[in-house]
Design a protein around this motif. Structure first.
Motif, PDB file in Angstrom:
ATOM      1  N   LEU B 191      58.668  41.351  48.495  1.00 25.56           N
ATOM      2  CA  LEU B 191      57.848  41.335  47.291  1.00 25.56           C
ATOM      3  C   LEU B 191      57.296  39.941  47.048  1.00 25.56           C
ATOM      4  CD1 LEU B 191      58.142  43.242  44.122  1.00 25.56           C
ATOM      5  CD2 LEU B 191      57.907  40.758  43.911  1.00 25.56           C
ATOM      6  N   ILE B 192      58.134  38.915  47.304  1.00 28.08           N
ATOM      7  CA  ILE B 192      57.674  37.543  47.066  1.00 28.08           C
ATOM      8  C   ILE B 192      56.486  37.207  47.955  1.00 28.08           C
ATOM      9  CG2 ILE B 192      58.345  35.139  47.442  1.00 28.08           C
ATOM     10  CD1 ILE B 192      61.109  35.926  46.289  1.00 28.08           C
ATOM     11  N   TRP B 193      56.597  37.542  49.255  1.00 25.89           N
ATOM     12  CA  TRP B 193      55.462  37.246  50.144  1.00 25.89           C
ATOM     13  C   TRP B 193      54.259  38.118  49.807  1.00 25.89           C
ATOM     14  CZ3 TRP B 193      55.150  32.887  52.504  1.00 25.89           C
ATOM     15  CH2 TRP B 193      56.325  32.224  52.903  1.00 25.89           C
ATOM     16  N   GLY B 194      54.543  39.345  49.336  1.00 23.28           N
ATOM     17  CA  GLY B 194      53.447  40.207  48.894  1.00 23.28           C
ATOM     18  C   GLY B 194      52.691  39.596  47.724  1.00 23.28           C
ATOM     19  N   ALA B 195      53.445  39.006  46.786  1.00 19.06           N
ATOM     20  CA  ALA B 195      52.795  38.376  45.636  1.00 19.06           C
ATOM     21  C   ALA B 195      51.934  37.204  46.089  1.00 19.06           C
ATOM     22  CB  ALA B 195      53.858  37.906  44.631  1.00 19.06           C
ATOM     23  N   VAL B 196      52.467  36.402  47.055  1.00 13.89           N
ATOM     24  CA  VAL B 196      51.675  35.281  47.583  1.00 13.89           C
ATOM     25  C   VAL B 196      50.370  35.797  48.196  1.00 13.89           C
ATOM     26  CG1 VAL B 196      51.590  33.469  49.341  1.00 13.89           C
ATOM     27  CG2 VAL B 196      53.678  33.796  47.995  1.00 13.89           C
ATOM     28  N   ALA B 197      50.506  36.855  49.022  1.00 10.77           N
ATOM     29  CA  ALA B 197      49.324  37.401  49.700  1.00 10.77           C
ATOM     30  C   ALA B 197      48.324  37.947  48.690  1.00 10.77           C
ATOM     31  CB  ALA B 197      49.751  38.501  50.675  1.00 10.77           C
ATOM     32  N   LEU B 198      48.825  38.586  47.648  1.00 10.09           N
ATOM     33  CA  LEU B 198      47.943  39.164  46.636  1.00 10.09           C
ATOM     34  C   LEU B 198      47.129  38.082  45.922  1.00 10.09           C
ATOM     35  CD1 LEU B 198      47.172  41.795  45.088  1.00 10.09           C
ATOM     36  CD2 LEU B 198      48.914  41.164  43.420  1.00 10.09           C
ATOM     37  N   VAL B 199      47.825  37.011  45.480  1.00  6.15           N
ATOM     38  CA  VAL B 199      47.119  35.931  44.780  1.00  6.15           C
ATOM     39  C   VAL B 199      46.064  35.321  45.698  1.00  6.15           C
ATOM     40  CG1 VAL B 199      47.365  33.670  43.685  1.00  6.15           C
ATOM     41  CG2 VAL B 199      49.133  35.401  43.361  1.00  6.15           C
ATOM     42  N   PHE B 200      46.462  35.073  46.946  1.00  7.50           N
ATOM     43  CA  PHE B 200      45.541  34.470  47.915  1.00  7.50           C
ATOM     44  C   PHE B 200      44.308  35.363  48.105  1.00  7.50           C
ATOM     45  CE2 PHE B 200      44.532  33.288  52.476  1.00  7.50           C
ATOM     46  CZ  PHE B 200      44.103  32.005  52.186  1.00  7.50           C
ATOM     47  N   ALA B 201      44.550  36.670  48.244  1.00  2.55           N
ATOM     48  CA  ALA B 201      43.446  37.609  48.491  1.00  2.55           C
ATOM     49  C   ALA B 201      42.499  37.667  47.288  1.00  2.55           C
ATOM     50  CB  ALA B 201      44.010  38.998  48.797  1.00  2.55           C
ATOM     51  N   ILE B 202      43.066  37.744  46.081  1.00  5.50           N
ATOM     52  CA  ILE B 202      42.203  37.828  44.893  1.00  5.50           C
ATOM     53  C   ILE B 202      41.356  36.558  44.776  1.00  5.50           C
ATOM     54  CG2 ILE B 202      42.133  38.010  42.376  1.00  5.50           C
ATOM     55  CD1 ILE B 202      44.746  39.512  42.462  1.00  5.50           C
ATOM     56  N   ARG B 203      42.023  35.416  44.980  1.00  3.44           N
ATOM     57  CA  ARG B 203      41.304  34.156  44.836  1.00  3.44           C
ATOM     58  C   ARG B 203      40.198  34.036  45.889  1.00  3.44           C
ATOM     59  NH1 ARG B 203      38.450  30.689  42.522  1.00  3.44           N
ATOM     60  NH2 ARG B 203      38.421  28.640  43.446  1.00  3.44           N
ATOM     61  N   LEU B 204      40.526  34.406  47.144  1.00  5.57           N
ATOM     62  CA  LEU B 204      39.511  34.321  48.201  1.00  5.57           C
ATOM     63  C   LEU B 204      38.352  35.272  47.911  1.00  5.57           C
ATOM     64  CD1 LEU B 204      41.009  33.887  51.741  1.00  5.57           C
ATOM     65  CD2 LEU B 204      40.017  32.214  50.186  1.00  5.57           C
ATOM     66  N   ALA B 205      38.678  36.467  47.424  1.00  8.35           N
ATOM     67  CA  ALA B 205      37.613  37.417  47.081  1.00  8.35           C
ATOM     68  C   ALA B 205      36.724  36.826  45.990  1.00  8.35           C
ATOM     69  CB  ALA B 205      38.223  38.739  46.619  1.00  8.35           C
ATOM     70  N   ALA B 206      37.353  36.181  45.011  1.00  4.48           N
ATOM     71  CA  ALA B 206      36.575  35.573  43.928  1.00  4.48           C
ATOM     72  C   ALA B 206      35.645  34.501  44.480  1.00  4.48           C
ATOM     73  CB  ALA B 206      37.516  34.969  42.877  1.00  4.48           C
ATOM     74  N   VAL B 207      36.149  33.698  45.430  1.00  4.98           N
ATOM     75  CA  VAL B 207      35.306  32.653  46.025  1.00  4.98           C
ATOM     76  C   VAL B 207      34.178  33.293  46.836  1.00  4.98           C
ATOM     77  CG1 VAL B 207      35.244  30.806  47.737  1.00  4.98           C
ATOM     78  CG2 VAL B 207      37.134  30.923  46.114  1.00  4.98           C
ATOM     79  N   ALA B 208      34.538  34.285  47.677  1.00  2.74           N
ATOM     80  CA  ALA B 208      33.554  34.873  48.590  1.00  2.74           C
ATOM     81  C   ALA B 208      32.481  35.645  47.836  1.00  2.74           C
ATOM     82  CB  ALA B 208      34.273  35.804  49.572  1.00  2.74           C
ATOM     83  N   LEU B 209      32.894  36.405  46.818  1.00  2.97           N
ATOM     84  CA  LEU B 209      31.934  37.233  46.079  1.00  2.97           C
ATOM     85  C   LEU B 209      31.334  36.472  44.905  1.00  2.97           C
ATOM     86  CD1 LEU B 209      34.041  40.525  46.034  1.00  2.97           C
ATOM     87  CD2 LEU B 209      32.270  39.838  47.664  1.00  2.97           C
ATOM     88  N   ASP B 210      31.792  35.228  44.720  1.00  2.00           N
ATOM     89  CA  ASP B 210      31.301  34.423  43.603  1.00  2.00           C
ATOM     90  C   ASP B 210      31.549  35.126  42.272  1.00  2.00           C
ATOM     91  OD1 ASP B 210      30.257  32.025  42.781  1.00  2.00           O
ATOM     92  OD2 ASP B 210      28.236  32.817  42.592  1.00  2.00           O
ATOM     93  N   LEU B 211      32.736  35.725  42.165  1.00  2.00           N
ATOM     94  CA  LEU B 211      33.114  36.407  40.930  1.00  2.00           C
ATOM     95  C   LEU B 211      33.388  35.395  39.843  1.00  2.00           C
ATOM     96  CD1 LEU B 211      35.655  39.129  42.095  1.00  2.00           C
ATOM     97  CD2 LEU B 211      33.268  39.428  41.420  1.00  2.00           C
ATOM     98  N   ASN B 212      32.746  35.553  38.726  1.00  2.00           N
ATOM     99  CA  ASN B 212      32.996  34.671  37.605  1.00  2.00           C
ATOM    100  C   ASN B 212      33.558  35.459  36.450  1.00  2.00           C
ATOM    101  OD1 ASN B 212      31.702  31.880  38.158  1.00  2.00           O
ATOM    102  ND2 ASN B 212      30.271  33.373  38.977  1.00  2.00           N
TER     103      ASN B 212
END
Lengths: 224, 224, 224
Positions: B191-212
């Motif tokens: 679960l801990i590594w899953g949480a790390v992966a989730l945060v990383f994925a959301i943040r990268l998606a925000a950067v890539a899609l320019d989500l504001n």
């Protein structure tokens, strides 16, 4: 051995607070701040590094809040800069750019003195708190550079520790010297003052000779 | 259950320190700082968030001062950026604006990694210190965003946490996930590594899609 | 006597957090930050001063991390500013410079309220921790000015405490009044609210009359 040097450390702290506070007051004057701004920036520059050190060591409340022997020099330095600058300006009229240059140079010399005094006193205090050698060296560097960094961030300029010629390196050398001497039992007052003088000399030489650490861009000079 | 994960938390911390320190070194290189500036900014970015966390928890002196397993990655990252950038620059000559864009993108990916690792490790450490659930979530967010904020303030730019697309929100989600899982007894390494992966994925998606996140002005893009 | 005033101090803190958080939210809106930026800056402005105070007193973790009665007002203030500003903007279309002026004035009035409440509550809390009179006065000033200084540094502007008319001085007067009253045993709720009102009035008068402390340059107005 370290405990015998308690008065010596207080003396280092008082001197360091005073010269850093002078530098803070001068930066404030250069920015055109009013009397309160000059005193506040003198206070931050003089006491900031030691307060960061004490908070990191868990020695709260920090001496900079409770000991009038540290608070008084900071206040006196701020007031002195304010009054002296006003008078000097009416007695010796200098062109704006000459005056700016003189102030800039004075700030850097005072800053060099504070850097030397705090690098030594910071690592001494860390040793008194039974820090490891590594932590004592790092705390010496943080104490030496912290007050100036706070001063510069509040005044809206990039901290000297980041943009200037050799700045953190002399502090690192001085703190290492103190920690090594302590571990070999050679931590005499003479060695302590020698370390202060060494840091001061290296830093002044860096300022005077415009010595820069290498940059990744192979360019020098001020850039933002 | 949490105590068994001590080694896991150290691993999260070491990885987080390393990638944040890389981001700090790159920001310093972009600003044209010298070797010392690069190492100092790498150190501040890598260790700043954890030191703020430890001071707020009362765990002084903070691990970032005393544990060479955290200090070494920060120093290595700073040196690596410095040497690598110099060499890369002479091997692959890029136009200035292409290079600036590449660096900017690298900073944001590294920063996303550090954000994810520290959001999780920050809330884990708070739980070990018997913080309330609320405090553990907030400490996770502070740990994740603090080092980057210090890096940006020292480098003279408005912190990412204030001006970028979804930045604090992924950290908030990750820290909340850890705290909720802990209260239900599901805090496994997976679960801990899953949480790390989730945060990383959301943040990268925000950067890539320019989500504001929405602005009160209904405009987007960089502004100061 | 001081301990009886515990609820009073909590009330002062809650009100101070709320008005400082409103000021932080407005500064963020003026800078064009998004929803998260507005909430983060509201949080920093509202809780920053008290957290610095608690860390300096060694009272960790600080109340601003653990007490939802302080966290909630900060979050509510950030959201309120965000929603209110959006709606207001579509209802009452103002020219950009008129709007900027209105926001600027609102920030300063709110800031004056927070300054008054925190100067008093900061010195009260220091007295509860058996600080010396000197330390209690200084902690009052730090509590009052710290959150606003963090807000301004993060938002990339020189802190009000450095560049504005009489700002630290009213806080100093209020904190001194509380400490003196305590030492003479006159620390009644009436006196406490009187001190808050006095600081607020002096600060508002300074804003309204554009009272400046003297500068070393004999010039006034905004400069950076």
């Amino acid at each position: 051995m370290v405990t015998q040097d308690y008065d010596l450390q207080l003396l280092l702290d008082i001197l360091g607070v005073f010269v850093f506070a002078l530098s803070g007051g001068l930066v404030a004057v250069r920015k055109g701040l009013d009397l309160v701004g000059v005193v506040v920036l003198a206070w931050v520059a003089g006491l900031g590094g030691g307060m960061i050190r004490d908070v990191l060591l868990g020695d709260t409340p920090p001496d900079g809040l409770t000991d009038w022997r540290l608070l008084a020099p900071a206040a006196v330095a701020g007031l002195a800069i304010f009054l002296w600058y006003r008078r000097l300006r009416s007695v010796i009229p200098l062109r704006a750019h000459v005056r700016a240059k003189l102030i800039g140079r004075s700030v850097r010399v005072l800053d060099a003195g504070g850097l030397a005094l705090f690098a030594v006193s910071g690592s001494l205090k860390a040793l008194q708190f039974d820090s490891s050698a590594l932590a004592a060296v790092i705390l010496g560097v943080i104490t030496a550079t912290g007050g100036g960094a706070l001063r510069d961030v509040l005044a809206g300029q990039v901290p000297e520790v980041l943009r200037r010629e050799l700045y953190a390196v002399p502090a690192l050398i001085g703190a290492t010297l103190v920690v090594v001497a302590d571990s070999f039992g050679f931590l005499t007052p003479l060695l302590i003052w020698g370390a202060v003088a060494l840091v001061f000399a290296i830093r002044l030489a860096a300022v005077a000779l415009d010595l820069n650490a290498p940059t990744a861009l192979r360019t020098t000079g001020e850039r933002r």
